[in-house]
Design a protein around this motif. Sequence first.
Motif, PDB file in Angstrom:
ATOM      1  N   THR A  27       0.804  -1.219   0.000  1.00  0.00           N
ATOM      2  CA  THR A  27       0.000   0.000   0.000  1.00  0.00           C
ATOM      3  C   THR A  27       0.839   1.273   0.000  1.00  0.00           C
ATOM      4  O   THR A  27       0.300   2.363  -0.161  1.00  0.00           O
ATOM      5  N   GLY A  28       2.147   1.145   0.180  1.00  0.00           N
ATOM      6  CA  GLY A  28       3.020   2.316   0.178  1.00  0.00           C
ATOM      7  C   GLY A  28       3.368   2.757  -1.234  1.00  0.00           C
ATOM      8  O   GLY A  28       3.011   2.104  -2.228  1.00  0.00           O
ATOM      9  N   LEU A  29       4.098   3.854  -1.349  1.00  0.00           N
ATOM     10  CA  LEU A  29       4.421   4.414  -2.656  1.00  0.00           C
ATOM     11  C   LEU A  29       5.094   3.402  -3.574  1.00  0.00           C
ATOM     12  O   LEU A  29       4.718   3.257  -4.741  1.00  0.00           O
ATOM     13  N   PHE A  30       6.085   2.686  -3.060  1.00  0.00           N
ATOM     14  CA  PHE A  30       6.834   1.793  -3.942  1.00  0.00           C
ATOM     15  C   PHE A  30       6.043   0.536  -4.299  1.00  0.00           C
ATOM     16  O   PHE A  30       6.256  -0.056  -5.361  1.00  0.00           O
ATOM     17  N   GLY A  31       5.112   0.154  -3.431  1.00  0.00           N
ATOM     18  CA  GLY A  31       4.171  -0.894  -3.814  1.00  0.00           C
ATOM     19  C   GLY A  31       3.265  -0.408  -4.933  1.00  0.00           C
ATOM     20  O   GLY A  31       2.971  -1.143  -5.887  1.00  0.00           O
ATOM     21  N   GLN A  32       2.822   0.850  -4.831  1.00  0.00           N
ATOM     22  CA  GLN A  32       1.981   1.423  -5.885  1.00  0.00           C
ATOM     23  C   GLN A  32       2.762   1.572  -7.190  1.00  0.00           C
ATOM     24  O   GLN A  32       2.205   1.356  -8.286  1.00  0.00           O
ATOM     25  N   VAL A  33       4.026   1.942  -7.087  1.00  0.00           N
ATOM     26  CA  VAL A  33       4.873   2.037  -8.281  1.00  0.00           C
ATOM     27  C   VAL A  33       4.967   0.674  -8.959  1.00  0.00           C
ATOM     28  O   VAL A  33       4.820   0.555 -10.191  1.00  0.00           O
ATOM     29  N   ARG A  34       5.218  -0.366  -8.178  1.00  0.00           N
ATOM     30  CA  ARG A  34       5.310  -1.707  -8.759  1.00  0.00           C
ATOM     31  C   ARG A  34       3.995  -2.100  -9.417  1.00  0.00           C
ATOM     32  O   ARG A  34       3.980  -2.654 -10.533  1.00  0.00           O
ATOM     33  N   GLN A  35       2.883  -1.822  -8.740  1.00  0.00           N
ATOM     34  CA  GLN A  35       1.589  -2.195  -9.292  1.00  0.00           C
ATOM     35  C   GLN A  35       1.278  -1.417 -10.568  1.00  0.00           C
ATOM     36  O   GLN A  35       0.638  -1.946 -11.491  1.00  0.00           O
ATOM     37  N   THR A  36       1.732  -0.171 -10.639  1.00  0.00           N
ATOM     38  CA  THR A  36       1.535   0.621 -11.856  1.00  0.00           C
ATOM     39  C   THR A  36       2.278   0.001 -13.034  1.00  0.00           C
ATOM     40  O   THR A  36       1.770  -0.038 -14.159  1.00  0.00           O
ATOM     41  N   LEU A  37       3.484  -0.487 -12.769  1.00  0.00           N
ATOM     42  CA  LEU A  37       4.300  -1.048 -13.836  1.00  0.00           C
ATOM     43  C   LEU A  37       4.001  -2.520 -14.115  1.00  0.00           C
ATOM     44  O   LEU A  37       4.388  -3.040 -15.168  1.00  0.00           O
ATOM     45  N   ALA A  38       3.320  -3.199 -13.203  1.00  0.00           N
ATOM     46  CA  ALA A  38       3.095  -4.643 -13.334  1.00  0.00           C
ATOM     47  C   ALA A  38       2.442  -5.043 -14.658  1.00  0.00           C
ATOM     48  O   ALA A  38       2.850  -6.060 -15.262  1.00  0.00           O
ATOM     49  N   PRO A  39       1.433  -4.317 -15.173  1.00  0.00           N
ATOM     50  CA  PRO A  39       0.836  -4.740 -16.452  1.00  0.00           C
ATOM     51  C   PRO A  39       1.826  -4.736 -17.618  1.00  0.00           C
ATOM     52  O   PRO A  39       1.613  -5.450 -18.608  1.00  0.00           O
ATOM     53  N   PHE A  40       2.894  -3.949 -17.499  1.00  0.00           N
ATOM     54  CA  PHE A  40       3.895  -3.901 -18.563  1.00  0.00           C
ATOM     55  C   PHE A  40       4.899  -5.058 -18.448  1.00  0.00           C
ATOM     56  O   PHE A  40       5.663  -5.306 -19.379  1.00  0.00           O
TER      57      PHE A  40
ATOM     58  N   GLU B 216      11.659  17.210  -5.685  1.00  0.00           N
ATOM     59  CA  GLU B 216      11.324  18.469  -6.363  1.00  0.00           C
ATOM     60  C   GLU B 216       9.922  18.418  -6.968  1.00  0.00           C
ATOM     61  O   GLU B 216       9.149  19.364  -6.855  1.00  0.00           O
ATOM     62  N   SER B 217       9.598  17.302  -7.597  1.00  0.00           N
ATOM     63  CA  SER B 217       8.298  17.120  -8.241  1.00  0.00           C
ATOM     64  C   SER B 217       8.176  15.656  -8.645  1.00  0.00           C
ATOM     65  O   SER B 217       9.178  14.928  -8.720  1.00  0.00           O
ATOM     66  N   PRO B 218       6.949  15.177  -8.932  1.00  0.00           N
ATOM     67  CA  PRO B 218       6.809  13.802  -9.436  1.00  0.00           C
ATOM     68  C   PRO B 218       7.609  13.574 -10.706  1.00  0.00           C
ATOM     69  O   PRO B 218       8.234  12.516 -10.873  1.00  0.00           O
ATOM     70  N   GLU B 219       7.604  14.530 -11.607  1.00  0.00           N
ATOM     71  CA  GLU B 219       8.352  14.410 -12.856  1.00  0.00           C
ATOM     72  C   GLU B 219       9.844  14.263 -12.578  1.00  0.00           C
ATOM     73  O   GLU B 219      10.525  13.416 -13.175  1.00  0.00           O
ATOM     74  N   ARG B 220      10.362  15.090 -11.679  1.00  0.00           N
ATOM     75  CA  ARG B 220      11.778  15.031 -11.349  1.00  0.00           C
ATOM     76  C   ARG B 220      12.136  13.705 -10.672  1.00  0.00           C
ATOM     77  O   ARG B 220      13.189  13.118 -10.941  1.00  0.00           O
ATOM     78  N   PHE B 221      11.244  13.210  -9.818  1.00  0.00           N
ATOM     79  CA  PHE B 221      11.487  11.938  -9.145  1.00  0.00           C
ATOM     80  C   PHE B 221      11.593  10.799 -10.159  1.00  0.00           C
ATOM     81  O   PHE B 221      12.527   9.989 -10.106  1.00  0.00           O
ATOM     82  N   VAL B 222      10.657  10.752 -11.094  1.00  0.00           N
ATOM     83  CA  VAL B 222      10.697   9.688 -12.103  1.00  0.00           C
ATOM     84  C   VAL B 222      11.934   9.832 -12.983  1.00  0.00           C
ATOM     85  O   VAL B 222      12.559   8.840 -13.370  1.00  0.00           O
TER      86      VAL B 222
ATOM     87  N   VAL C 212       4.398   8.733 -13.381  1.00  0.00           N
ATOM     88  CA  VAL C 212       4.343  10.122 -12.908  1.00  0.00           C
ATOM     89  C   VAL C 212       2.991  10.394 -12.252  1.00  0.00           C
ATOM     90  O   VAL C 212       2.909  11.023 -11.183  1.00  0.00           O
ATOM     91  N   THR C 213       1.920   9.902 -12.854  1.00  0.00           N
ATOM     92  CA  THR C 213       0.583  10.092 -12.295  1.00  0.00           C
ATOM     93  C   THR C 213       0.460   9.422 -10.923  1.00  0.00           C
ATOM     94  O   THR C 213      -0.095   9.996  -9.976  1.00  0.00           O
ATOM     95  N   THR C 214       1.002   8.219 -10.797  1.00  0.00           N
ATOM     96  CA  THR C 214       0.956   7.497  -9.518  1.00  0.00           C
ATOM     97  C   THR C 214       1.650   8.286  -8.421  1.00  0.00           C
ATOM     98  O   THR C 214       1.124   8.426  -7.301  1.00  0.00           O
ATOM     99  N   VAL C 215       2.829   8.805  -8.711  1.00  0.00           N
ATOM    100  CA  VAL C 215       3.573   9.578  -7.714  1.00  0.00           C
ATOM    101  C   VAL C 215       2.827  10.857  -7.381  1.00  0.00           C
ATOM    102  O   VAL C 215       2.723  11.248  -6.206  1.00  0.00           O
TER     103      VAL C 215
ATOM    104  N   GLY D  40       1.262  12.133  -3.262  1.00  0.00           N
ATOM    105  CA  GLY D  40       1.810  13.191  -2.420  1.00  0.00           C
ATOM    106  C   GLY D  40       1.160  14.530  -2.680  1.00  0.00           C
ATOM    107  O   GLY D  40       0.088  14.614  -3.287  1.00  0.00           O
ATOM    108  N   GLU D  41       1.831  15.585  -2.211  1.00  0.00           N
ATOM    109  CA  GLU D  41       1.294  16.927  -2.417  1.00  0.00           C
ATOM    110  C   GLU D  41       2.409  17.959  -2.376  1.00  0.00           C
ATOM    111  O   GLU D  41       3.450  17.754  -1.743  1.00  0.00           O
TER     112      GLU D  41
END
Length: 258
Positions: free
Chosen positions: A140-153, A188-194, A223-226, A230-231
């Motif tokens: 349920t954390g950010l990196f779990g969400q990142v993995r789930q976002t990429l999982a279909p690929f 700095e931003s979601p874009e910068r993080f990715v 980028v959308t997931t990140v 956050g805010e």
Amino acid sequence: MDPAEFWATGDYAVVGDLWAQPGRDLATSLELQGRDVVDLATGTGVTAIAATARGARSVVGVDVTPALLREAARRADRAGVEVTWVTADVLEVPLPSRCADVVTSTFGIVFAADPAAALAEARRLARPGGQIVFTSWSATGLFGQVRQTLAPFFPAAPEPWHETADGIHAVAGPGARVSEESFVMVVESPERFVSLLEQHSAPIILGAESLGAAWPEAREQLVTTVHEAGEDTDGAFRVPVGYLRTTLGERTARARRS
């Protein structure tokens, strides 16, 4: 690709610093004064260095990637602490059995090729009555969400065992004590993080290469997931990041002070 080559891809030191706080928190939460510590998959040595600063009698940091250990050694020198660095896979650590009162690993041994064998090695290193403590990303954390976002690929990628308490118990045993923790990552931003992940994170670099023309779509979703996690606050982007902490053994972690 062997583990040393994999983790030498990119520059883990750059992105690892973004999620270094749990390593420092782990050391702070444990009774380490006068104890011998082994930190497995130490990376840039965050937990090992913090353990030494907390008064551990001896600290050994183990990692399979020489470049990361060189960076860890530089950081220990800057911090003015003494850590012994050992280049080795966590599946076969060249240290004697029962050499540590505390064995730690921050987002490390959970990614071993054979996690059960890695945990068996950690148990071998721990003395009777000692403690093994490791962290992992939660579903349920950010990196779990990142993995789930990429999982279909990446449909062939296996489900991680370390994202839930049930999965951890299945590998580490029913006696494992799992707690939910969190910290706030500032970027700095979601874009910068990715972008940082694209440049410096081995899993993302290699994953993007394998996707080829499909990567821009995956990247946009990332980028959308990140962004949704956050805010923006005071000119920075803050993301609460949940993770799991697992404890094996008899010693009780010292309660965190408020």
